[in-house]
Design a protein around this motif. Structure first.
Motif, PDB file in Angstrom:
ATOM      1  N   ALA A   1       0.791  -1.334  -0.690  1.00 20.06           N
ATOM      2  CA  ALA A   1      -0.121   0.116  -0.121  1.00 20.06           C
ATOM      3  C   ALA A   1       0.680   1.218   0.840  1.00 20.06           C
ATOM      4  CB  ALA A   1      -1.045  -0.265   1.651  1.00 20.06           C
ATOM      5  N   LEU A   2       1.907   1.182   1.228  1.00 10.52           N
ATOM      6  CA  LEU A   2       3.233   2.695   1.327  1.00 10.52           C
ATOM      7  C   LEU A   2       3.882   3.214  -0.655  1.00 10.52           C
ATOM      8  CD1 LEU A   2       4.496   1.867   3.918  1.00 10.52           C
ATOM      9  CD2 LEU A   2       3.035   3.451   3.668  1.00 10.52           C
ATOM     10  N   ALA A   3       3.470   1.337  -1.098  1.00 11.16           N
ATOM     11  CA  ALA A   3       3.920   1.913  -2.563  1.00 11.16           C
ATOM     12  C   ALA A   3       3.651   1.701  -3.212  1.00 11.16           C
ATOM     13  CB  ALA A   3       4.685   0.428  -3.142  1.00 11.16           C
ATOM     14  N   GLY A   4       2.078   1.912  -3.464  1.00 21.06           N
ATOM     15  CA  GLY A   4       0.437   2.446  -4.510  1.00 21.06           C
ATOM     16  C   GLY A   4       1.467   0.558  -5.253  1.00 21.06           C
ATOM     17  N   HIS A   5       1.501  -0.442  -4.698  1.00 23.32           N
ATOM     18  CA  HIS A   5       1.016  -1.140  -5.322  1.00 23.32           C
ATOM     19  C   HIS A   5      -0.366  -1.911  -5.132  1.00 23.32           C
ATOM     20  CE1 HIS A   5       5.714  -1.853  -6.112  1.00 23.32           C
ATOM     21  NE2 HIS A   5       5.483  -1.098  -6.482  1.00 23.32           N
TER      22      HIS A   5
ATOM     23  N   PRO B   1      -8.783  -6.175   5.837  1.00 24.29           N
ATOM     24  CA  PRO B   1      -9.491  -5.634   4.802  1.00 24.29           C
ATOM     25  C   PRO B   1      -8.833  -4.582   4.216  1.00 24.29           C
ATOM     26  CG  PRO B   1     -10.826  -5.598   6.792  1.00 24.29           C
ATOM     27  CD  PRO B   1      -9.837  -5.164   7.508  1.00 24.29           C
ATOM     28  N   GLU B   2      -8.544  -4.274   2.491  1.00 29.35           N
ATOM     29  CA  GLU B   2      -8.146  -3.201   2.070  1.00 29.35           C
ATOM     30  C   GLU B   2      -7.635  -1.894   2.031  1.00 29.35           C
ATOM     31  OE1 GLU B   2      -7.231  -1.402  -2.757  1.00 29.35           O
ATOM     32  OE2 GLU B   2      -9.083  -3.087  -2.044  1.00 29.35           O
ATOM     33  N   LYS B   3      -9.156  -1.890   3.165  1.00 35.65           N
ATOM     34  CA  LYS B   3      -9.240   0.196   3.408  1.00 35.65           C
ATOM     35  C   LYS B   3      -8.908  -0.520   4.762  1.00 35.65           C
ATOM     36  CE  LYS B   3     -13.108   3.074   4.984  1.00 35.65           C
ATOM     37  NZ  LYS B   3     -14.156   3.316   5.356  1.00 35.65           N
ATOM     38  N   ARG B   4      -8.570  -0.936   5.443  1.00 35.50           N
ATOM     39  CA  ARG B   4      -8.313  -0.969   6.877  1.00 35.50           C
ATOM     40  C   ARG B   4      -6.158  -0.837   6.319  1.00 35.50           C
ATOM     41  NH1 ARG B   4      -6.794   1.560  10.853  1.00 35.50           N
ATOM     42  NH2 ARG B   4      -6.900   0.346  13.182  1.00 35.50           N
ATOM     43  N   ILE B   5      -5.887  -1.467   5.872  1.00 37.77           N
ATOM     44  CA  ILE B   5      -4.554  -1.413   5.244  1.00 37.77           C
ATOM     45  C   ILE B   5      -3.981  -0.277   4.845  1.00 37.77           C
ATOM     46  CG2 ILE B   5      -2.582  -2.660   3.700  1.00 37.77           C
ATOM     47  CD1 ILE B   5      -2.809  -4.237   5.893  1.00 37.77           C
ATOM     48  N   GLY B   6      -4.706   0.403   3.967  1.00 41.57           N
ATOM     49  CA  GLY B   6      -4.282   1.659   3.081  1.00 41.57           C
ATOM     50  C   GLY B   6      -4.652   2.586   4.522  1.00 41.57           C
ATOM     51  N   GLU B   7      -5.804   2.333   5.829  1.00 42.77           N
ATOM     52  CA  GLU B   7      -5.808   3.560   7.018  1.00 42.77           C
ATOM     53  C   GLU B   7      -4.258   3.190   7.269  1.00 42.77           C
ATOM     54  OE1 GLU B   7     -10.489   3.070   7.130  1.00 42.77           O
ATOM     55  OE2 GLU B   7      -9.524   1.838   8.827  1.00 42.77           O
ATOM     56  N   ILE B   8      -3.762   1.577   8.015  1.00 45.29           N
ATOM     57  CA  ILE B   8      -2.823   1.842   8.408  1.00 45.29           C
ATOM     58  C   ILE B   8      -1.384   2.672   7.694  1.00 45.29           C
ATOM     59  CG2 ILE B   8      -1.253   0.147   9.121  1.00 45.29           C
ATOM     60  CD1 ILE B   8      -3.313  -1.502   9.432  1.00 45.29           C
ATOM     61  N   ALA B   9      -1.850   2.164   6.291  1.00 45.34           N
ATOM     62  CA  ALA B   9      -0.321   2.782   5.799  1.00 45.34           C
ATOM     63  C   ALA B   9      -0.248   3.890   6.139  1.00 45.34           C
ATOM     64  CB  ALA B   9      -0.296   2.334   3.763  1.00 45.34           C
ATOM     65  N   ALA B  10      -1.144   5.107   5.649  1.00 43.90           N
ATOM     66  CA  ALA B  10      -1.452   5.805   5.721  1.00 43.90           C
ATOM     67  C   ALA B  10      -0.856   7.280   6.935  1.00 43.90           C
ATOM     68  CB  ALA B  10      -2.758   7.260   5.017  1.00 43.90           C
TER      69      ALA B  10
END
Length: 360
Positions: A153-157, A165-174
């Protein structure tokens, strides 16, 4: 004592391949054990090296950014706690790290401190009130996948399904990316090599845009101290052999349990002389003759072939120990006193006698 030292040196000289282990002692004792191992032409390994080897492997193979506990205490505004047992080796560490908010750094001084506990157990102990903790449920076997997804997620891959969940992963990365000074805290004993390497990679990735470090949590047995000492003495970490006349490192071949189980080692020198640690008889005792350098009163089911009673480092005599709260070696004054020699003296005497007895 001199007669026992000479007899021990003679016994080691007749050994085919000895292993020096235990190493729950102070820095002087560890250094003396390394010297003895070198003279004896044996292998050296710590009794609990299994608990730190995931970290050793990551450091050896790819490097890792490590922070000092005091710096994390004073600067870190966002903390990623990894795994349910992150603080198990040192239960008092959270009180030191999180009892106050950050007080250094232009972006962190005077601000609050937040933590995200990935894989927090349901019965996790409360952390100090100065830190706000969000617990994220994640099964232990899914933590490596979760870390990999965060990196993607950090790398935009793109990444597939995983433990979160994908959304939760994105929140953690941010959230991690928004740290002014972040830190990932973990216990090497609770992770495998792949997990530690994945976490090391995540920290490297985060440093592309912010400041981030990591803090491994160790127990009191001085395994990491032994790893550092063997590295600066030989160029290699624990599980190193001197059988060929020079340091030879192999993390599988020279692991003490394997050496004893396979019969490769025909003698063990076991050192256990540290206050506040469990100097239990090794599980492999009885399968190989043992020379024990231990505290008075240590009970053995399988009696050692030779036994030396020594003083406890940090109790009976002053010592230098690795302190996980300080993040380095510290002097520890004696708190009591028995008229016994320290382990370092016994080991040095045996090495000296062995050096005289061993032909060049």
């Amino acid at each position: 004592m001199e007669e026992a030292v000479r007899a021990t040196a003679d016994r080691i000289s007749r050994s085919r391949f000895p292993v020096v282990t235990g190493l729950t002692t102070d820095l002087a004792g560890i250094n003396a054990a390394i010297t003895l191992c070198r003279v004896a032409g044996g292998a050296i390994d710590h009794a609990t090296s299994k608990e730190i080897y995931p970290l050793i492997s990551a450091l050896r193979d790819g490097g890792m950014m490590l922070g000092a506990p005091a710096e994390i205490r004073r600067r870190a505004d966002r903390v990623l706690i990894v795994g349910p047992d992150a603080f198990a080796p040192a239960p008092d560490l959270p009180q030191f790290l999180f009892s106050n908010g950050p007080d250094l750094g232009g972006r962190t001084k005077g601000g609050g401190r937040q933590a995200l506990w990935l894989g927090a157990p349901s019965d996790a102990p409360p952390l100090p009130k100065a830190i706000t903790v969000e617990r994220v449920g994640c099964p232990g076997e899914g933590i490596v996948d979760a870390l990999a997804m965060i990196r993607a997620a950090l790398a935009g891959h793109r990444f597939g399904d995983g433990p979160l969940p994908e959304k939760r992963i994105g929140e953690i990365a941010a959230w991690l990316k928004g740290a002014a000074f972040g830190c990932a805290i973990f216990s090497p004993a609770a992770m495998d090599g792949l997990g530690v390497e994945m976490l090391a990679g995540l920290v490297f990735d985060l440093n592309a845009e912010t400041r981030f470090t990591s803090l491994p949590v160790f127990g009191p047995e001085q395994a990491y101290a032994a790893a550092l000492a063997t590295t600066w003495s030989t160029g290699f970490p624990l599980r190193t052999s001197f059988a060929r006349g020079f340091p030879d490192h192999d993390p599988q071949l020279f692991e003490v349990g394997r050496l004893v189980a396979s019969g490769d080692a025909d003698l063990a020198i076991h050192v256990a002389a540290l206050d506040g640690t469990n100097a239990a008889e090794p599980e492999w005792a009885g399968r190989v003759p043992v020379i024990a350098v231990t505290a008075p009163g240590d009970a053995w089911t399988h009696t050692p072939e030779v036994g030396f009673e020594v003083a406890l480092a940090g109790c009976d005599h002053d010592g230098v120990l690795f302190d996980g709260t300080f993040g380095s070696f510290v002097p520890v004054p004696a708190s009591a006193g028995r008229d016994l020699p320290p382990a370092s003296d016994i080991l040095a005497a045996i090495a000296a006698a062995l050096g005289e007895a061993t032909p060049c």
